[in-house]
Scaffold this motif. Structure first.
Motif, mmCIF file in Angstrom:
data_model
loop_
_atom_site.group_PDB
_atom_site.id
_atom_site.type_symbol
_atom_site.label_atom_id
_atom_site.label_comp_id
_atom_site.label_asym_id
_atom_site.label_seq_id
_atom_site.Cartn_x
_atom_site.Cartn_y
_atom_site.Cartn_z
ATOM 1 N N GLU A 1 5.009 6.024 6.143
ATOM 2 C CA GLU A 1 4.031 5.136 6.827
ATOM 3 C C GLU A 1 3.903 3.804 5.644
ATOM 4 O O GLU A 1 4.414 4.018 4.427
ATOM 5 C CB GLU A 1 2.378 5.681 6.453
ATOM 6 N N ALA A 2 3.900 2.614 6.286
ATOM 7 C CA ALA A 2 4.035 1.389 5.357
ATOM 8 C C ALA A 2 3.521 0.200 6.076
ATOM 9 O O ALA A 2 3.330 0.354 7.459
ATOM 10 C CB ALA A 2 5.504 0.820 5.296
ATOM 11 N N GLU A 3 2.852 -0.640 5.564
ATOM 12 C CA GLU A 3 2.117 -1.707 6.017
ATOM 13 C C GLU A 3 2.878 -2.802 6.756
ATOM 14 O O GLU A 3 2.240 -3.419 7.541
ATOM 15 C CB GLU A 3 0.983 -2.251 4.932
ATOM 16 N N SER A 4 4.157 -2.903 6.240
ATOM 17 C CA SER A 4 4.760 -4.220 6.834
ATOM 18 C C SER A 4 6.433 -3.800 6.371
ATOM 19 O O SER A 4 6.572 -2.576 5.759
ATOM 20 C CB SER A 4 4.614 -5.294 6.136
ATOM 21 N N LEU B 1 2.377 8.009 1.733
ATOM 22 C CA LEU B 1 3.345 7.203 2.487
ATOM 23 C C LEU B 1 4.554 7.959 2.833
ATOM 24 O O LEU B 1 5.050 7.541 4.120
ATOM 25 C CB LEU B 1 3.846 6.253 1.307
ATOM 26 N N HIS C 1 6.691 -3.781 2.879
ATOM 27 C CA HIS C 1 6.263 -2.737 2.031
ATOM 28 C C HIS C 1 7.219 -1.549 2.314
ATOM 29 O O HIS C 1 7.592 -0.960 1.264
ATOM 30 C CB HIS C 1 5.116 -2.306 2.701
#
Length: 100
Positions: free
Chosen positions: A60-63, A41, A66
């Motif tokens: 890095e994140a999904e949304s 992440l 997040h």
């Protein structure tokens, strides 16, 4: 999706305003960052000038939700000792492959 997050301390390191628990929380902060790196992440981290000035971190994140959960998991954020600025990143169209 990638996010650039700028972390800056609310107090100057070594100043009289620096809370007494700050050194311990900083160690926990470093451990949290290493764990996020191992999870994939946290991609990269840079010091802003001197270590005392803060850090710029690529995640890095999904949304947006997040990335906020990730940020909120840092001990210095939980304690209210750091500020953040969050920048969602998108590919630069100047470097995108042109369609024919």
């Amino acid at each position: 999706m990638q996010y650039l997050v700028i972390f800056t301390p609310k107090q100057k390191f070594g100043s009289d305003e620096m809370p007494s628990d700050f050194p311990q929380l900083l160690l926990e902060e470093e451990a949290r960052a290493k764990n996020l790196y191992m999870e994939g992440l946290l991609r990269q981290s840079w010091v802003l000038g001197k270590r005392d000035d803060g850090a710029a971190v690529l995640f890095e994140a999904e949304s947006p939700k997040h990335i906020q959960e990730i940020i909120d998991s840092f001990p210095l954020i939980e304690a209210g000792y750091s500020n953040t600025q969050v920048f969602p990143l998108a590919p630069d169209p100047a470097f995108a492959e042109k369609s024919r």
